[in-house]
Design an enzyme around this catalytic site. Structure first.
Site: not given
Length: 290
Positions: A32-33, A108, A133, A148
């Protein structure tokens, strides 16, 4: 899933609930982020939950004696720095002081750095593995989709033109597969792994859609939008503004480490793009042309 699945609630910005969530677990995957469609004016809106949430998960997991924690970082923690090699690897890091770094990329990077610092301080580096990723595409499960996927949604919906930007694409199914490999393989401990199949310009993605979807891709644009126009559009559209720094920039990454160390074998970007588009149509997220 019956008794094989239990759901517990916890908050990335609070200590409550994490010990209960990881209690009795052999492995923990922290995926989760926040990734909003528009970058916030205050970077801390993303940095704080990303960094503090990661540390909460790690602290609770290590205190509970789990065998391995796999943290989902991002390729954004790799590509945003000064690099001499044309193909970036896990040895490369984004520079959080880089003024061109988006709040998401900064969050991140700082979260992953904090994770590695934490396990080193605890002397338990081998209990952490990180997956980085690229742009995650592939089949969607519902109408609730990640940001995305917006690239495919906009192309199928009929954009005025295609901006000159590109992405290191990876299939969501292959990201899941790499997480499982990083979770269980002894050699994955203390390592980070780039998850990306190949770099594709957005115009190449559009071409793939037209080639494989036929009339269903009738609205997919065929012309490229000049960079200057995209920047002008970004003044009015925050979601466009967040990608203007990538215009004309090709940053390739290498997933050789995941392929050799963990025998990871991702499917082609072409298959990923087509499967993603077809699932969006099947779920009614994108209307088929009349």
């Amino acid at each position: 899933a019956g008794e094989r699945l239990a759901v517990l609630a916890a908050d990335l910005t609070s200590d409550d609930g994490w010990a209960e969530a990881v209690g009795g677990c052999e492995y923990v995957l922290h995926v989760a982020s926040p990734f909003p469609p528009a970058q916030p004016k205050d970077p801390d809106e993303l940095i704080v939950p990303a960094r503090e949430g990661t540390l909460r998960v790690l602290r609770a997991s290590l205190d509970a004696g789990v065998e391995r924690v796999v943290v989902t970082s991002s390729i954004a923690a790799v590509t945003g720095g000064e690099h001499s090699s044309p193909s970036l690897t896990e040895d490369d890091w984004s520079d959080p002081d880089n003024p061109k770094l988006t709040p998401y990329a900064k969050s991140k990077t700082l979260a992953e750095r904090a994770a590695w610092d934490f396990v080193r301080e605890r002397g338990e580096t081998e209990k952490l593995a990180v997956v980085n990723p690229g742009a995650i595409l592939g089949p969607v499960l519902s109408e609730d989709r990640s940001f995305s996927i917006e690239m495919i949604v906009r192309l199928l919906g009929g954009m005025p033109g295609v901006p000159r930007i590109g992405f290191n694409i990876v299939d969501v199914r292959d990201v899941a597969d790499l997480h499982l490999r990083a979770m269980t393989a002894p050699e994955a401990g203390g390592e980070r792994f780039i998850a990306a199949e190949s770099f594709r310009w957005m115009e190449e993605v559009a071409e793939t859609l037209r080639e494989h979807l036929g009339k269903t891709a009738a609205k997919v644009p065929t012309r490229t939008v000049p960079n200057l126009l995209v920047r002008a559009m970004g003044i009015f559209d925050p979601s466009i503004r967040s990608i203007t720094g990538q215009l004309g920039k090709k940053t390739e990454t290498s997933s050789a480490k995941a392929r050799t160390v963990l025998s990871w074998s991702p499917r082609s970007s072409q298959e990923t793009i087509v499967d993603c588009a077809r699932s969006l149509i099947d779920k009614g997220v994108v209307d088929q042309p009349a």
